[in-house]
Design an enzyme around this catalytic site. Structure first.
Site, mmCIF file in Angstrom:
data_model
loop_
_atom_site.group_PDB
_atom_site.id
_atom_site.type_symbol
_atom_site.label_atom_id
_atom_site.label_comp_id
_atom_site.label_asym_id
_atom_site.label_seq_id
_atom_site.Cartn_x
_atom_site.Cartn_y
_atom_site.Cartn_z
ATOM 1 N N SER A 257 0.987 -1.080 -10.087
ATOM 2 C CA SER A 257 0.903 -0.532 -8.732
ATOM 3 C C SER A 257 -0.326 -1.083 -8.011
ATOM 4 O O SER A 257 -1.410 -1.182 -8.583
ATOM 5 C CB SER A 257 0.816 0.993 -8.795
ATOM 6 N N LEU B 84 -7.046 2.681 -1.987
ATOM 7 C CA LEU B 84 -5.688 3.146 -1.695
ATOM 8 C C LEU B 84 -5.326 3.187 -0.207
ATOM 9 O O LEU B 84 -4.814 4.180 0.290
ATOM 10 C CB LEU B 84 -5.468 4.541 -2.309
ATOM 11 N N THR C 2 -3.471 -8.364 -12.082
ATOM 12 C CA THR C 2 -4.495 -9.303 -11.639
ATOM 13 C C THR C 2 -4.027 -10.752 -11.725
ATOM 14 O O THR C 2 -4.385 -11.570 -10.874
ATOM 15 C CB THR C 2 -5.777 -9.086 -12.477
ATOM 16 N N ASN D 291 4.877 4.796 -6.201
ATOM 17 C CA ASN D 291 3.687 5.418 -6.784
ATOM 18 C C ASN D 291 3.078 6.365 -5.755
ATOM 19 O O ASN D 291 2.893 5.985 -4.595
ATOM 20 C CB ASN D 291 2.700 4.311 -7.176
ATOM 21 N N CYS E 190 -6.491 6.856 -10.641
ATOM 22 C CA CYS E 190 -7.243 5.834 -9.930
ATOM 23 C C CYS E 190 -8.727 6.165 -9.968
ATOM 24 O O CYS E 190 -9.141 7.243 -9.529
ATOM 25 C CB CYS E 190 -6.774 5.718 -8.488
#
Lengths: 285, 320
Positions: free
Chosen positions: B30, B86, B279, B112, B143
Site C-alpha cells: 500500500s 498518507l 520500494t 487500504n 503506519c
C-alpha cells in the site's frame, strides 16, 4: 492548480509545422519500463559532465521533461553505501538520431557515480517524465534564465523555440561558466566576475524587464535564484515558468516524496511539474 | 502448526487468495504505486502490462489529508526512509474521483483504510463494503507516521477491540497490515485472527530517522521520523513472516525489501501466501511483473516451493 495552466486553448505556433502526431495527453508519454541504454559520449565542460545516451527507439521528449537515471552497474557502494535510488535529470538536448544529452555535476554519491561513466558503459533510463515548458503567451518573447546546472532544460527549449530567445545564465565562477557553451548566444553573469557580468543573473533579468516587459520568462536554477525570478516577474507582471527541483524516489507519481508547496497545496513535482507557473507559488524554497 | 512440506508441487501463477483469482503472487505494498498517476505518465500501456496481480490502494481516511511537510525522503545505502503522511482525497473524494478510475484496471482492487478510532475505521469499511469495485479491504493499523495507527496495531487487545467493531460491517475479506514496530507482531496477528481477520500483511515500514546534515540536532524529515523500507528491512520481514506463520492459520501477504524472484521465494518459503513489492517499484516501475516472472522461473527450475505450511486448503475454505 495553475500547474495545468494555459496550454489548452492557446495557439501553439509550432502546430502548423510540427511533424509530431497530435497527442491526447498533456505530455509526451514514457514507455512503460526503464530502458538500458549505452553511453555514447562523455564530454567535460568545466565543472560539468555531459553524458550522451543512445535512445533511438525512445520518444521525442518535450522540452522541460526529465528522466530518472542510474548506472546499470555498481549503483551503490559510494558515500554511506549510496546511491540506491535513481536520480532525476532534465533532458538537456535530443539529437536527430535520438541521442539524449544530460548535464551533471559530481556533488554526491549518485552524481559521482554517473560522472565516472564513459562511452560503452550502460545506464537505466525511465522517461521522458513530467510536464515541460508551455509556449510563450501570444505576443511575448521568450527569455531563458538559468543558474548553474539549471541551464540543462533551457538548452533543449532553445533548440525548440523558433524565434531565438534571449538567454541569461549565471554561474559561480569561470569553471562553471564553461557550461554556458551548451546554449547559443548566452549573456553570462558570474559571482566572482571572472566571466561576463559580475553579480547575479537576476540583475541582468531585472534590466531586461525594465526595458521590455512583453516577455515570458523560463527559469531553472537554485531555489534562491528562482525565488528572485519569481519576485521580479511578479513585480513586472510578467508570466514565468519555473523548472523546479526536488529529490525523487520514483519520478512517476508513486512515492509522493517530491512535493513542493503551492498556493493550492502540495504538488507532486514529478507528475504535475517539474515546470510550474510562478503564479502558483507563494515562494520558492 | 505443521511444518510438513506440501506434497503437491506449488504453483506460483494462477493462485487464489481469499477467494480472489490472482494471475500471479505479486501485489504492491500500500502506498507505493499510484496507478492513476502512472497512467498519466505511461498511458494505457500500463493497463496492457499491469505489473501487479492486484492493486493495493494508498491509505484512504475519512477526511482529506495533505500529508507531511517536505522533505519527505531520505536515501539509505540499502533503501530509504519516507515520511509521506498518507496524503489522500478523503473518503468522499476517493469514492467520487479515484474509485471509478481504479475500477478500469485489469486487476482486483484492495482498498487500504485508516481511521483514528475504531468507529472511523468501521465507517470506512462499511462504505467500501457496498462497492463492487472493491475486492478486499486492508486495515492500516501500522503506519509509523501516524500516532494512532501505531497504537491500534501494536497491542493484541487493541486489535481485538478494533476487529470486534469492524468485522461485522463487511463480508468482504479483511486484511490487517501489521506493524513491525511493536513487541510482538505475531501476538497481534493471533489476536486479529481470533477476532475475524481473514489475512495479515507484513511488514510495514520500520520506524527510523535521519539527522539533518547541516543543522546539528535537527531531523532531516519534515515529519521528524519516517518509515524505513527497501533491502535494509528484508531480513526483518523474513523473520516476522516466519514468526506470524507459526501463530496463525490465515493467509499472509509477505513484504519487505523484495527486489527479485529469489527474495519473493524466500518470503513464500517463510510462510507468506503472496508477496508485496514496494520500494523496488520506485526504481523499476515494472518490478512487479519482473519479479513474478523471475519467481515463476525459479519455481519451475527447482521443482516447486517448499512452503512452511500447507495453507492452500485453508485459502479455499476461507473464500468469501
Amino acid at each position: 492548480m495553475t500547474g495545468t495552466t494555459h496550454a489548452a486553448g492557446r495557439l501553439d505556433p509550432r502546430r502548423a509545422v510540427s511533424t509530431r502526431p497530435a497527442r491526447p495527453a498533456d505530455r509526451t508519454l514514457a514507455p512503460f519500463g526503464r530502458r538500458r541504454l549505452p553511453v555514447v559520449r562523455r564530454v567535460e565542460r568545466g565543472a560539468y559532465v555531459v553524458l550522451s545516451l543512445a535512445d533511438p527507439d525512445g520518444p521525442e521528449p518535450d522540452p522541460g521533461q526529465f528522466a530518472m537515471l542510474a548506472a546499470a552497474e555498481r549503483w551503490g557502494g559510494g558515500a554511506d553505501e549510496r546511491p540506491f535510488l535513481p536520480r532525476a535529470f532534465s533532458i538537456a538536448r535530443r539529437h536527430a538520431d535520438g541521442t539524449l544529452d544530460f548535464v551533471l555535476e559530481a556533488v554526491g554519491p549518485g552524481t559521482e557515480r554517473l560522472a565516472e561513466l564513459d562511452a560503452g558503459d550502460e545506464m537505466w533510463l525511465l522517461g521522458p517524465l513530467g510536464r515541460g515548458f508551455r509556449w510563450p503567451r501570444a505576443g511575448r518573447r521568450a527569455v531563458l534564465v538559468g543558474g548553474g546546472i539549471g541551464i540543462a532544460p533551457l538548452a533543449i527549449w532553445q533548440d525548440e523555440l523558433e524565434a531565438g530567445p534571449l538567454v541569461l545564465l549565471g554561474f559561480r565562477d569561470a569553471e562553471h561558466a564553461a557550461g554556458a557553451g551548451l546554449l547559443r548566444g548566452a549573456r553570462v553573469a558570474t559571482d566572482d566576475g571572472s566571466v561576463g557580468h559580475r553579480g547575479l543573473v537576476t540583475e541582468l533579468l531585472s534590466a531586461e524587464l525594465g526595458c521590455d516587459p512583453r516577455v515570458e520568462v523560463y527559469a531553472c536554477g537554485p531555489p534562491a535564484m528562482l525565488e528572485a525570478v519569481r519576485v521580479l516577474c511578479a513585480e513586472h507582471e510578467v508570466p514565468a515558468q519555473l523548472a523546479l527541483e526536488s529529490a525523487m524516489a520514483c519520478g512517476y507519481g508513486a512515492c509522493f516524496g517530491c512535493v513542493v508547496p503551492t498556493r493550492d497545496g502540495y504538488l507532486r513535482l514529478c507528475v504535475d511539474g517539474p515546470v510550474v507557473d510562478a503564479a502558483a507559488l507563494e515562494e520558492v524554497t | 502448526m505443521s511444518l510438513a512440506r506440501r506434497s503437491s508441487r506449488a504453483r506460483t501463477s494462477g493462485r487464489r487468495f481469499l477467494g480472489i483469482e490472482l494471475a500471479h503472487p505479486i501485489v504492491n505494498g500500500s502506498g507505493t504505486f499510484d496507478a492513476i498517476a502512472a497512467r498519466r505518465v505511461f498511458g494505457d500501456a500500463l493497463l496492457q502490462d499491469f505489473p501487479f496481480a492486484a492493486l493495493v490502494s494508498k491509505t484512504v481516511t475519512i477526511a482529506p489529508r495533505h500529508g507531511n511537510p517536505p522533505p519527505r525522503l531520505w536515501e539509505l545505502g540499502a533503501g530509504m526512509i519516507n515520511s509521506i503522511g498518507l496524503p489522500n482525497k478523503g473518503l468522499e473524494g476517493y469514492l467520487a474521483e479515484d474509485l471509478p478510475r481504479l475500477a478500469e484496471l485489469p486487476v482486483p482492487l484492495f482498498v487500504n483504510v485508516m481511521g483514528s478510532a475504531p468507529e472511523e475505521v468501521a465507517t470506512l469499511v462499511a462504505a467500501f463494503s457496498e462497492r463492487d469495485e472493491v475486492a478486499a479491504l486492508e486495515l492500516n493499523v501500522s503506519c509509523p507516521n501516524v500516532r494512532t495507527g501505531l497504537l491500534m496495531g501494536a497491542d493484541p487487545a487493541e486489535i481485538a477491540a478494533l476487529l470486534d467493531i469492524v468485522r461485522p460491517r463487511t463480508t468482504k475479506p479483511l486484511i490487517v497490515k501489521l506493524t513491525p514496530n511493536c513487541a510482538s507482531p505475531a501476538a497481534v496477528a493471533a489476536a486479529a485472527e481470533q477476532h475475524g481477520a481473514d489475512a495479515v500483511s507484513l511488514v510495514n515500514t520500520l520506524r527510523g530517522m535521519a539527522m539533518h546534515p547541516r543543522r546539528p540536532g535537527a531531523p532531516w524529515l519534515g515529519g521528524g521520523t519516517g518509515g524505513v523500507s527497501g533491502p535494509a528491512v528484508r531480513a526483518v520481514a523474513l523473520a516476522q513472516v516466519r514468526e506470524v506463520r507459526e501463530r496463525v492459520q490465515m493467509p499472509i501477504v509477505g513484504m519487505g525489501g523484495v527486489q527479485c524472484g529469489r527474495h519473493a521465494r524466500d518470503l513464500l518459503e517463510a510462510g507468506a501466501d503472496i508477496v508485496g513489492v514496494g520500494t523496488e517499484s520506485f526504481r523499476d516501475p515494472r518490478a512487479g511483473s519482473r519479479i513474478a516472472e523471475e519467481l515463476e522461473r525459479i519455481v519451475a527450475n527447482s521443482g516447486g516451493l517448499e512452503p512452511a505450511t500447507g495453507s492452500a486448503q485453508r485459502r479455499v475454505a476461507q473464500s468469501r
